[in-house]
Design a protein around this motif. Structure first.
Motif, PDB file in Angstrom:
ATOM      1  N   ALA A  19       0.871  -1.174   0.000  1.00  0.00           N
ATOM      2  CA  ALA A  19       0.000   0.000   0.000  1.00  0.00           C
ATOM      3  C   ALA A  19       0.906   1.222   0.000  1.00  0.00           C
ATOM      4  N   ALA A  20       1.204   1.736  -1.171  1.00  0.00           N
ATOM      5  CA  ALA A  20       2.214   2.791  -1.288  1.00  0.00           C
ATOM      6  C   ALA A  20       1.684   4.115  -0.730  1.00  0.00           C
ATOM      7  N   VAL A  21       0.427   4.439  -1.042  1.00  0.00           N
ATOM      8  CA  VAL A  21      -0.211   5.658  -0.539  1.00  0.00           C
ATOM      9  C   VAL A  21      -1.575   5.266   0.014  1.00  0.00           C
ATOM     10  N   SER A  40      12.361   8.442   2.879  1.00  0.00           N
ATOM     11  CA  SER A  40      12.372   7.593   1.698  1.00  0.00           C
ATOM     12  C   SER A  40      11.450   6.389   1.927  1.00  0.00           C
ATOM     13  N   GLY A  41      10.621   6.081   0.942  1.00  0.00           N
ATOM     14  CA  GLY A  41       9.698   4.959   1.072  1.00  0.00           C
ATOM     15  C   GLY A  41       8.338   5.338   1.638  1.00  0.00           C
ATOM     16  N   SER A  42       8.156   6.600   2.011  1.00  0.00           N
ATOM     17  CA  SER A  42       6.891   6.967   2.649  1.00  0.00           C
ATOM     18  C   SER A  42       5.750   7.109   1.645  1.00  0.00           C
ATOM     19  N   GLY A  43       6.043   7.134   0.342  1.00  0.00           N
ATOM     20  CA  GLY A  43       4.964   7.155  -0.651  1.00  0.00           C
ATOM     21  C   GLY A  43       4.882   8.417  -1.480  1.00  0.00           C
ATOM     22  N   LYS A  44       5.894   9.289  -1.370  1.00  0.00           N
ATOM     23  CA  LYS A  44       5.841  10.594  -2.040  1.00  0.00           C
ATOM     24  C   LYS A  44       5.792  10.473  -3.562  1.00  0.00           C
ATOM     25  N   SER A  45       6.703   9.675  -4.108  1.00  0.00           N
ATOM     26  CA  SER A  45       6.752   9.571  -5.578  1.00  0.00           C
ATOM     27  C   SER A  45       5.486   8.925  -6.125  1.00  0.00           C
ATOM     28  N   THR A  46       4.975   7.936  -5.412  1.00  0.00           N
ATOM     29  CA  THR A  46       3.737   7.307  -5.852  1.00  0.00           C
ATOM     30  C   THR A  46       2.605   8.335  -5.855  1.00  0.00           C
TER      31      THR A  46
HETATM   32  P1  ADP Z   1       9.169   7.760  -1.735  1.00  0.00           P
HETATM   33  O1  ADP Z   1       9.093   8.490  -3.018  1.00  0.00           O
HETATM   34  O2  ADP Z   1       8.576   8.502  -0.574  1.00  0.00           O
HETATM   35  O3  ADP Z   1      10.543   7.288  -1.418  1.00  0.00           O
HETATM   36  P2  ADP Z   1       7.667   5.694  -3.119  1.00  0.00           P
HETATM   37  O4  ADP Z   1       6.365   6.285  -3.484  1.00  0.00           O
HETATM   38  O5  ADP Z   1       8.682   5.569  -4.181  1.00  0.00           O
HETATM   39  O6  ADP Z   1       8.249   6.441  -1.842  1.00  0.00           O
HETATM   40  O7  ADP Z   1       7.432   4.248  -2.526  1.00  0.00           O
HETATM   41  C1  ADP Z   1       6.483   3.974  -1.505  1.00  0.00           C
HETATM   42  C2  ADP Z   1       6.519   2.494  -1.190  1.00  0.00           C
HETATM   43  O8  ADP Z   1       5.967   1.764  -2.275  1.00  0.00           O
HETATM   44  C3  ADP Z   1       7.914   1.957  -0.973  1.00  0.00           C
HETATM   45  O9  ADP Z   1       7.871   1.029   0.070  1.00  0.00           O
HETATM   46  C4  ADP Z   1       8.261   1.325  -2.295  1.00  0.00           C
HETATM   47  O10 ADP Z   1       9.155   0.282  -2.111  1.00  0.00           O
HETATM   48  C5  ADP Z   1       6.899   0.850  -2.779  1.00  0.00           C
HETATM   49  N1  ADP Z   1       6.759   0.864  -4.225  1.00  0.00           N
HETATM   50  C6  ADP Z   1       6.918   1.933  -5.044  1.00  0.00           C
HETATM   51  N2  ADP Z   1       6.679   1.601  -6.323  1.00  0.00           N
HETATM   52  C7  ADP Z   1       6.364   0.296  -6.304  1.00  0.00           C
HETATM   53  C8  ADP Z   1       6.001  -0.680  -7.313  1.00  0.00           C
HETATM   54  N3  ADP Z   1       5.917  -0.322  -8.588  1.00  0.00           N
HETATM   55  N4  ADP Z   1       5.744  -1.939  -6.918  1.00  0.00           N
HETATM   56  C9  ADP Z   1       5.822  -2.307  -5.625  1.00  0.00           C
HETATM   57  N5  ADP Z   1       6.151  -1.466  -4.638  1.00  0.00           N
HETATM   58  C10 ADP Z   1       6.412  -0.187  -4.963  1.00  0.00           C
END
Ligand code: ADP
Ligand code: MG
Length: 383
Positions: A19-21, A40-46
């Motif tokens: 559950a990314a976001v 890092s990993g908190s879901g920002k890019s998603t």
């Molecule tokens: P941030 O940009 O804050 O570092 P991300 O949005 O990249 O965080 O990632 C949020 C979480 O979702 C992380 O735990 C990452 O490993 C996971 N994640 C991101 N993209 C994918 C994907 N395509 N498939 C599975 N997990 C993903």
């Protein structure tokens, strides 16, 4: 989805997927810089990928300028992405075999704009970011900071209302990074874009953001202004984050300014000044002209003397008052405030008065609310 809604954490459900976001609801006002901050990993890019439709949410809606982009067809989505949204990435994402000018013009080329027009727009954008004259260079001939400026120019040349920036400055050296932050703030004053800016750096978040959403493990745990987050962290996680922030370097004049209790017109006399001061129980008043431009300050003692000596005008009674631009950080105001009883006036670029920062406000803004809390003396020690 049901378990997440009931408050389950990402970790508890990880056997079923990431559950990314989770349940992230927020609005971004036109013209504001909205910062999303989290480790890092908190879901920002998603989260930012859902905003431009690259990653559709499992549930919920994403409205861009009132249009739900989760409910339109791919062709409409592409057109919104092309016309309304531009992105700036951490690693610049420049096309290596194209010149700086061609890179800056890329979005316009995709849009089908003719060559002369797009070259002119690209050159304009390059000039905005301080790269005028570099259009003929190739990306590998530039430093990291310059490449990121090209990334920014590409977004600016597209002239979209919405700009999404994902860790855009995170790969830069600290000094260059600060320069880019300053430049973005400067450009923003002029361009007034709507910007969603992602960072894992709290100092950057606070320098840039009108509002900040703090993310943790996929959820937004606080959404507020710099001041709200500093003074009233929503939980221990946020409190830990802000612990090391130098408040004097992130809070700006705009964050702490207050409306003046009353204003004196430059054409008024000492009698009116004295009366106003009594009415509002203040010992100093700002003087403005008809366009609200600050002329200075009149102190009670001077007004009283003016009355006693039968003066009709404020001539000779107006003293200079230190002024500052709204975006100045408090650290730079301390000396001026220490030297002037009336505090510091906040003025816009035309010298018009936006507010004042009384000394006491400045002092209390600097105090860390989590230390020295004199209000909460336990009952048993109260006399
Ligand atoms: P941030 O940009 O804050 O570092 P991300 O949005 O990249 O965080 O990632 C949020 C979480 O979702 C992380 O735990 C990452 O490993 C996971 N994640 C991101 N993209 C994918 C994907 N395509 N498939 C599975 N997990 C993903
Ligand atoms: Mg990321």
């Amino acid at each position: 989805m049901k378990k997440l809604k009931e408050g389950a954490s990402r970790d508890e459900l990880k056997s079923q997927g990431m559950a990314a976001v989770i349940d992230a609801s927020f609005e971004v006002a036109p013209g504001e810089i909205f910062v999303v901050m989290g480790l890092s990993g908190s879901g920002k890019s998603t989260l930012i990928r859902t905003l431009n439709g690259i990653q559709p949410p499992t549930e919920g809606a994403v409205e861009i300028f009132g249009q739900d982009i989760t409910a339109i067809n791919p062709r409409q989505l592409r057109s919104i992405r092309r016309e309304k949204i531009s992105m700036v990435f951490q690693h610049f994402a420049l096309l290596p075999h194209r010149t700086v000018g061609q890179n800056a013009a890329y979005a316009l080329e995709v849009r089908g704009i003719n060559r002369a027009d797009r070259e002119a727009k690209a050159e304009e954008a390059l000039q905005l970011v301080g790269l005028g004259g570099y259009a003929g260079y190739y990306p590998h001939e530039l430093s990291g900071g310059m490449r990121q400026r090209v990334g920014l120019a590409r977004a600016l040349a597209a002239e979209t209302e919405l700009m999404l920036m994902d860790e855009a400055f995170s790969a830069l050296d600290p000094l260059i990074r600060k320069e880019m932050q300053d430049q973005l703030l400067e450009l923003q004053q002029e361009l007034g874009k709507t910007i969603v800016f992602i960072t894992h750096d709290l100092n950057e978040a606070m320098r840039l953001g009108n509002r900040i959403a703090v993310m943790r493990d996929g959820r937004i745990v606080q959404n507020g202004t710099t001041e709200e987050i500093l003074n009233d962290p929503a939980n221990d996680y946020v409190a830990q984050f802000i612990q090391d922030v130098d408040r004097t370097r992130v809070l700006t004049a705009r964050d702490v300014k207050e409306p003046p209790v009353a204003l004196l017109g430059a054409e008024q006399g000492p009698r009116a000044a004295h009366r106003l001061m009594r009415e509002h129980q203040t010992s100093a008043l700002c003087v403005v002209d008809q366009a609200k431009r600050l002329q200075g300050v009149v102190y009670e003692t001077d007004a009283a003397e003016g009355v006693a000596t039968g003066k009709d005008t404020l001539e000779g009674l107006i003293r200079p008052m230190p002024t500052t631009a709204p975006q100045t950080v408090l650290a730079e105001l301390l000396t001026a405030a220490a030297e002037h009883d009336a505090g510091v006036a906040v003025v816009d670029s035309d010298g018009r008065l936006e507010g004042v920062i009384p000394r006491v406000t400045l002092l209390s803004a600097l105090a860390d609310p989590s230390s020295g809390d004199f209000q909460t003396i336990p009952e048993e020690v109260q006399v």
